[in-house]
Scaffold this active site. Sequence first.
Site, PDB file in Angstrom:
ATOM      1  N   LYS A 188     -15.855 -30.922   2.301  1.00 59.96           N
ATOM      2  CA  LYS A 188     -16.003 -30.844   0.848  1.00 59.96           C
ATOM      3  C   LYS A 188     -15.908 -29.384   0.426  1.00 59.96           C
ATOM      4  CE  LYS A 188     -20.284 -28.863   0.762  1.00 59.96           C
ATOM      5  NZ  LYS A 188     -20.551 -27.493   0.254  1.00 59.96           N
ATOM      6  N   LEU A 231     -17.900 -24.104  12.164  1.00 59.73           N
ATOM      7  CA  LEU A 231     -19.337 -24.343  12.053  1.00 59.73           C
ATOM      8  C   LEU A 231     -19.960 -23.441  11.000  1.00 59.73           C
ATOM      9  CD1 LEU A 231     -20.214 -24.524  15.871  1.00 59.73           C
ATOM     10  CD2 LEU A 231     -19.559 -26.401  14.331  1.00 59.73           C
ATOM     11  N   ALA A 232     -21.044 -23.915  10.381  1.00 58.55           N
ATOM     12  CA  ALA A 232     -21.805 -23.134   9.403  1.00 58.55           C
ATOM     13  C   ALA A 232     -20.866 -22.466   8.398  1.00 58.55           C
ATOM     14  CB  ALA A 232     -22.659 -22.084  10.117  1.00 58.55           C
ATOM     15  N   SER A 233     -20.020 -23.283   7.780  1.00 55.22           N
ATOM     16  CA  SER A 233     -18.915 -22.728   6.993  1.00 55.22           C
ATOM     17  C   SER A 233     -18.924 -23.126   5.525  1.00 55.22           C
ATOM     18  CB  SER A 233     -17.583 -23.168   7.606  1.00 55.22           C
ATOM     19  OG  SER A 233     -17.469 -24.584   7.586  1.00 55.22           O
ATOM     20  N   LEU A 282     -18.578 -26.154   4.307  1.00 54.15           N
ATOM     21  CA  LEU A 282     -17.699 -27.296   4.057  1.00 54.15           C
ATOM     22  C   LEU A 282     -18.403 -28.628   4.254  1.00 54.15           C
ATOM     23  CD1 LEU A 282     -14.446 -25.988   5.813  1.00 54.15           C
ATOM     24  CD2 LEU A 282     -14.912 -26.075   3.354  1.00 54.15           C
ATOM     25  N   GLY A 283     -19.681 -28.593   4.637  1.00 50.89           N
ATOM     26  CA  GLY A 283     -20.456 -29.822   4.779  1.00 50.89           C
ATOM     27  C   GLY A 283     -20.089 -30.664   5.986  1.00 50.89           C
ATOM     28  N   GLY A 284     -19.520 -30.043   7.019  1.00 55.42           N
ATOM     29  CA  GLY A 284     -19.027 -30.810   8.157  1.00 55.42           C
ATOM     30  C   GLY A 284     -20.082 -31.662   8.825  1.00 55.42           C
ATOM     31  N   SER A 339     -22.946 -32.763   7.639  1.00 53.41           N
ATOM     32  CA  SER A 339     -23.402 -33.812   6.731  1.00 53.41           C
ATOM     33  C   SER A 339     -22.378 -34.933   6.628  1.00 53.41           C
ATOM     34  CB  SER A 339     -23.683 -33.223   5.340  1.00 53.41           C
ATOM     35  OG  SER A 339     -24.735 -32.294   5.392  1.00 53.41           O
ATOM     36  N   ASP A 390     -26.824 -32.973   1.536  1.00 53.12           N
ATOM     37  CA  ASP A 390     -25.416 -33.258   1.261  1.00 53.12           C
ATOM     38  C   ASP A 390     -24.965 -34.617   1.779  1.00 53.12           C
ATOM     39  OD1 ASP A 390     -24.998 -30.890  -0.072  1.00 53.12           O
ATOM     40  OD2 ASP A 390     -24.011 -29.867   1.594  1.00 53.12           O
TER      41      ASP A 390
END
Length: 275
Positions: A8, A91-93, A95-97, A99, A129
């Site tokens: 997202k 990671l930790a970017s 973008l809600g990966g 979640s 999220d």
Amino acid sequence: MQVFAPAKINLGLSVLGVRSDGYHDLHSLMVPLATGDELELEPASELSLRVLGADLPCDSRNLVYRAAHAYLDAAGMARGAAITLHKQLPLASGLGGGSSDAASTLRALHEMYPADVDLPGLALRLGADVPFFLLGSAAIAEGVGERLSPVQTGPLSLVLLNPGVEVSAREAYLWLDETGAFTSELDVQAIVQGLAAGSEEVPYFNALQPAVVARHPLIQVALDALRDAGLHAPLMSGSGSTCFALAQDAMHADRAAQVLAARYPDWWIQATSTQ
């Protein structure tokens, strides 16, 4: 069963203030993307997880594992699932990966093992999220992110750029707290109109961006690089460090992504679109 877990972006993120419970009141316009992670799930006697593409734990420290365990427990299932997470997002970017992976796990297990389970309730307990990804469409997110109002934004082409910096969401909010630079609600109508008109500038902002950029100047380099590549309205997504900028169409996004990849070969760069 193969499942896509979309990333997202936040087409604007306002942080209104700190709540009495320590969380933050948010006002954000969130949209899912055609870029994301993938999961494979199959019935099994026990719950297991393996991760390909990233060095992540495969136990209760992983949100996918916790989501699967929560669903199986709520459904009263004696069986489990063998899950493989193909991690493609950084990671930790912002973008809600994680979640999205969790929400996709909930949906997939609900299809695999149908049961009368409160999926939105499980999602919220897993993370702020996760309910958005369970909804699966563009939405205005309020409260801590759990109050969702679907909205139409129209198709958008864009480029994602991550300069290789990992940003802790917890730290990003703490840095904002230190400045006290809380913001008012987004003008969602103006944002949607600007997007529809293809405006060079869109009236969105990210309340977290100034404090994060101050500690990670490379994010400002990324924002400038997007604009220099001929894209418009660059913004940091979520707590960072991924930034995005809008393109005129898919071909424009592809060309800009190629230019950026040649200039910054070590950065994660994707031409994509909203779903």
